[in-house]
Design a protein around this motif. Structure first.
Motif, PDB file in Angstrom:
ATOM      1  N   LEU A  57       0.838  -1.190   0.000  1.00 22.54           N
ATOM      2  CA  LEU A  57       0.000   0.000   0.000  1.00 22.54           C
ATOM      3  C   LEU A  57       0.875   1.243   0.000  1.00 22.54           C
ATOM      4  O   LEU A  57       1.924   1.271   0.641  1.00 22.54           O
ATOM      5  N   THR A  58       0.446   2.260  -0.719  1.00 23.22           N
ATOM      6  CA  THR A  58       1.086   3.563  -0.601  1.00 23.22           C
ATOM      7  C   THR A  58       0.612   4.191   0.713  1.00 23.22           C
ATOM      8  O   THR A  58      -0.296   3.676   1.374  1.00 23.22           O
ATOM      9  N   ASP A  59       1.197   5.295   1.105  1.00 23.47           N
ATOM     10  CA  ASP A  59       0.781   5.963   2.348  1.00 23.47           C
ATOM     11  C   ASP A  59      -0.690   6.363   2.285  1.00 23.47           C
ATOM     12  O   ASP A  59      -1.458   6.120   3.226  1.00 23.47           O
ATOM     13  N   ILE A  60      -1.097   6.966   1.175  1.00 20.34           N
ATOM     14  CA  ILE A  60      -2.504   7.353   1.028  1.00 20.34           C
ATOM     15  C   ILE A  60      -3.375   6.114   0.876  1.00 20.34           C
ATOM     16  O   ILE A  60      -4.531   6.080   1.325  1.00 20.34           O
ATOM     17  N   GLY A  61      -2.805   5.061   0.276  1.00 26.26           N
ATOM     18  CA  GLY A  61      -3.551   3.819   0.128  1.00 26.26           C
ATOM     19  C   GLY A  61      -3.910   3.208   1.469  1.00 26.26           C
ATOM     20  O   GLY A  61      -5.012   2.664   1.649  1.00 26.26           O
ATOM     21  N   GLN A  62      -2.996   3.282   2.446  1.00 27.47           N
ATOM     22  CA  GLN A  62      -3.275   2.752   3.787  1.00 27.47           C
ATOM     23  C   GLN A  62      -4.441   3.501   4.427  1.00 27.47           C
ATOM     24  O   GLN A  62      -5.311   2.896   5.068  1.00 27.47           O
ATOM     25  N   LYS A  63      -4.482   4.813   4.241  1.00 26.56           N
ATOM     26  CA  LYS A  63      -5.583   5.604   4.799  1.00 26.56           C
ATOM     27  C   LYS A  63      -6.909   5.245   4.124  1.00 26.56           C
ATOM     28  O   LYS A  63      -7.960   5.179   4.769  1.00 26.56           O
ATOM     29  N   ILE A  64      -6.846   5.005   2.816  1.00 24.51           N
ATOM     30  CA  ILE A  64      -8.060   4.631   2.083  1.00 24.51           C
ATOM     31  C   ILE A  64      -8.567   3.262   2.539  1.00 24.51           C
ATOM     32  O   ILE A  64      -9.774   3.057   2.714  1.00 24.51           O
ATOM     33  N   VAL A  65      -7.648   2.327   2.750  1.00 22.51           N
ATOM     34  CA  VAL A  65      -8.039   0.988   3.211  1.00 22.51           C
ATOM     35  C   VAL A  65      -8.700   1.066   4.589  1.00 22.51           C
ATOM     36  O   VAL A  65      -9.722   0.401   4.841  1.00 22.51           O
TER      37      VAL A  65
END
Length: 313
Positions: A57-65
């Motif tokens: 996950l990208t950093d923003i991807g982790q927040k989205i998940v």
């Protein structure tokens, strides 16, 4: 974006592989990849770093998940609300049970439950506590039956019953002549234990840890079943401790070797546990009610002292 697309994102985040995630979601890999790409294009960001193996996950991807988990759970709650309003108790329900509870408790309530709630499709897995916690947090179980308290932030516990520890002492042992025993009578050097990974084993170790007679540098035989421990005890290799419900089906000759503890009796707390998102509560409540109805006649001990199932650190 859609709920389905978010489910695909969660699947890839968990499995770190598009092909495996697609298999778990029962779609083709190109379909899943295309739907995730649509979300990324819509948001103008990358959720996954595809250059890394396994996928990260990208950093923003982790927040989205993290947010996607909340959204998917809330979507499931809408379906729950509708079903409860209609009085419908049915659908697929995934239940985990720890190995030291499964063989005794499951036969007591399963037949009653499936007769009363024929529209529920129970999928039952025998899992240790660590596996149960992981699967509850990942959404792969709806609920579980385990020894508590577990002190897990995201998991709710509803106590089903308290089950006393009972000593199994062969006739050749010096404690056999006692009518009841105390914790101070236990000698960890002599106790036959379940294999590492069983919370009942950890409960026994916790029960003995403050006993000055007990030490941890001892010869020990570990097994995956109570039946084996009983046979080893009968061979004069030591004593063992059993959960109370397991003693009910012993042969009459073996029951003469059981010794109960003086009050307050050491006991484990057995609970129905589930995510705090509280999805499928109508089925969870049905399970709790069914189990309570069959267990209250079997467990009659009141004055108990709860032993932690958590491994000492």
């Amino acid at each position: 974006m859609t709920i389905t697309q978010l489910r695909y994102v969660l699947a890839v985040a968990e499995h770190k592989n598009f092909t495996l995630a697609a298999e778990k979601c029962f779609v083709t890999q190109p379909t899943l990849s295309m739907q995730i790409q649509k979300i990324e294009e819509e948001l103008s960001i990358l959720i996954f770093d595809r250059s890394k193996k396994p996928i990260q996950l990208t950093d923003i991807g982790q927040k989205i998940v993290n947010q996607a988990k909340n959204i998917v759970n809330e979507a499931g709650r809408i379906q729950d609300i509708v079903e409860q309003q209609k009085g419908f108790v049915g659908g697929e329900f995934r239940l985990g049970i720890i190995p030291t509870v499964m063989p005794t408790l499951l036969p007591m309530f399963l037949n009653n439950f499936i007769k009363k709630y024929p529209k529920v499709k129970l999928i039952i897995e025998e899992l240790n506590t660590e596996e149960i916690i992981t699967k509850l947090n990942n959404g792969h179980l709806d609920a579980a039956i385990a020894a508590t308290p577990l002190m897990e932030e995201k998991i709710k516990e509803v106590v089903l019953y308290f089950e006393p520890f009972v000593a199994y002492i062969p006739e050749s042992h010096q404690q056999f002549k006692k009518e009841e025993i105390t914790i101070s009578d236990l000698n960890l050097d002599e106790i036959l234990l379940l294999q590492d990974g069983h919370c009942f084993r950890d409960g026994v170790l916790n029960l003995c840890k403050n006993n000055p007679k007990s030490g941890f540098s001892h010869f020990q035989i570990e097994s995956g079943s109570f039946e084996t421990l009983i046979k080893l005890a009968d061979e004069g290799l030591g004593t063992t401790l059993l959960p109370f419900l397991h003693t009910l089906d012993l042969k009459e000759a073996d029951k003469t070797k059981l010794r109960h503890f003086a009050e307050p009796k050491p006991a484990r707390e057995v609970s129905l546990i589930f995510p705090k998102s509280e999805l499928k509560m109508h089925i969870i409540d049905a399970l709790r009610t069914t189990i309570a109805g069959v267990i209250k006649g079997a467990i009659v001990f009141q004055n108990v002292q709860i032993v932690s199932p958590l491994k000492s650190k």
